[in-house]
Design a protein around this motif. Sequence first.
Motif, PDB file in Angstrom:
ATOM      1  N   VAL A 104       0.836  -1.198   0.000  1.00  7.61           N
ATOM      2  CA  VAL A 104       0.000   0.000   0.000  1.00  7.61           C
ATOM      3  C   VAL A 104       0.870   1.247   0.000  1.00  7.61           C
ATOM      4  O   VAL A 104       0.639   2.184  -0.775  1.00  7.61           O
ATOM      5  CB  VAL A 104      -0.963   0.000   1.215  1.00  7.61           C
ATOM      6  N   SER A 105       1.889   1.260   0.820  1.00  5.12           N
ATOM      7  CA  SER A 105       2.779   2.413   0.939  1.00  5.12           C
ATOM      8  C   SER A 105       3.483   2.737  -0.383  1.00  5.12           C
ATOM      9  O   SER A 105       3.581   3.896  -0.775  1.00  5.12           O
ATOM     10  CB  SER A 105       3.809   2.145   2.039  1.00  5.12           C
ATOM     11  N   ARG A 106       3.963   1.705  -1.062  1.00  5.21           N
ATOM     12  CA  ARG A 106       4.670   1.913  -2.339  1.00  5.21           C
ATOM     13  C   ARG A 106       3.771   2.559  -3.387  1.00  5.21           C
ATOM     14  O   ARG A 106       4.187   3.448  -4.112  1.00  5.21           O
ATOM     15  CB  ARG A 106       5.224   0.595  -2.876  1.00  5.21           C
ATOM     16  N   VAL A 107       2.537   2.106  -3.462  1.00  2.00           N
ATOM     17  CA  VAL A 107       1.628   2.681  -4.455  1.00  2.00           C
ATOM     18  C   VAL A 107       1.249   4.103  -4.067  1.00  2.00           C
ATOM     19  O   VAL A 107       1.210   4.996  -4.921  1.00  2.00           O
ATOM     20  CB  VAL A 107       0.369   1.814  -4.642  1.00  2.00           C
ATOM     21  N   ARG A 108       0.996   4.336  -2.790  1.00  2.00           N
ATOM     22  CA  ARG A 108       0.674   5.700  -2.350  1.00  2.00           C
ATOM     23  C   ARG A 108       1.827   6.657  -2.672  1.00  2.00           C
ATOM     24  O   ARG A 108       1.606   7.782  -3.107  1.00  2.00           O
ATOM     25  CB  ARG A 108       0.382   5.715  -0.855  1.00  2.00           C
ATOM     26  N   GLU A 109       3.030   6.206  -2.440  1.00  2.00           N
ATOM     27  CA  GLU A 109       4.209   7.018  -2.736  1.00  2.00           C
ATOM     28  C   GLU A 109       4.280   7.340  -4.231  1.00  2.00           C
ATOM     29  O   GLU A 109       4.534   8.475  -4.623  1.00  2.00           O
ATOM     30  CB  GLU A 109       5.471   6.260  -2.304  1.00  2.00           C
ATOM     31  N   ALA A 110       4.038   6.351  -5.061  1.00  2.00           N
ATOM     32  CA  ALA A 110       4.070   6.563  -6.513  1.00  2.00           C
ATOM     33  C   ALA A 110       2.968   7.538  -6.942  1.00  2.00           C
ATOM     34  O   ALA A 110       3.198   8.406  -7.790  1.00  2.00           O
ATOM     35  CB  ALA A 110       3.926   5.233  -7.239  1.00  2.00           C
ATOM     36  N   ILE A 111       1.785   7.406  -6.359  1.00  2.00           N
ATOM     37  CA  ILE A 111       0.682   8.319  -6.682  1.00  2.00           C
ATOM     38  C   ILE A 111       1.049   9.738  -6.271  1.00  2.00           C
ATOM     39  O   ILE A 111       0.798  10.695  -7.013  1.00  2.00           O
ATOM     40  CB  ILE A 111      -0.627   7.859  -5.999  1.00  2.00           C
ATOM     41  N   HIS A 112       1.652   9.872  -5.116  1.00  2.00           N
ATOM     42  CA  HIS A 112       2.043  11.194  -4.607  1.00  2.00           C
ATOM     43  C   HIS A 112       3.069  11.867  -5.528  1.00  2.00           C
ATOM     44  O   HIS A 112       3.062  13.084  -5.685  1.00  2.00           O
ATOM     45  CB  HIS A 112       2.594  11.063  -3.184  1.00  2.00           C
ATOM     46  N   GLU A 113       3.941  11.070  -6.132  1.00  2.00           N
ATOM     47  CA  GLU A 113       4.987  11.615  -6.995  1.00  2.00           C
ATOM     48  C   GLU A 113       4.500  11.942  -8.402  1.00  2.00           C
ATOM     49  O   GLU A 113       5.200  12.597  -9.157  1.00  2.00           O
ATOM     50  CB  GLU A 113       6.158  10.627  -7.069  1.00  2.00           C
TER      51      GLU A 113
END
Length: 188
Positions: A104-113
């Motif tokens: 979940v964290s990895r995808v959220r980080e990618a979305i944020h970027e």
Amino acid sequence: YERDSALQSLERGIKLGEEVLSMTAPDDPMRATYLNRQGMAFLLRHELNGTVLDLDRSFELIEAAMKLTPKTQSQWKLLCSAYADLFRHRFKLNGTIEDLEEAVSRVREAIHEEPEENHILLESLARQLGHRYMTLGEIEDLDEAIKAAERAVKLGHQDQGNRYQADGLMRLGYLLMDRFEAKGHQED
């Protein structure tokens, strides 16, 4: 017989992929693509035989592909989604909640970027949150997964003929059924 034949084809494909990687220069623009494909081949073999070493090798290859891929390229979004899926696969294997959290964290980080919303990453977030909901039962995960899936479907419809449309609609349907079962909302 069909499974054995498919596994033999996969084994041959992995060997050829390793050969291609050994022949490809570190700065070759296609190297990231080859690393990604090889990573997916190892993941497929892991899914067929459950070998932890195949999953570990898939992690290595996808990580290497991500390092070579600029975040501005469309392939980077697919790599982020694949990378998050690897954590989910590892969670299935060992049951470590941290792997599910990392997905979940990895995808959220990618979305944020990302400068703009992207249906591939939103679909991946919906998938990861949906799995976390199924594991932990936290309704907030389900609600967020539905919101992400709805946005992914909306964005995906803007890309006519997008292959993620059917998957996105199917995922959204399942998530809505899960919420109906959990909350009993008639609108779901």
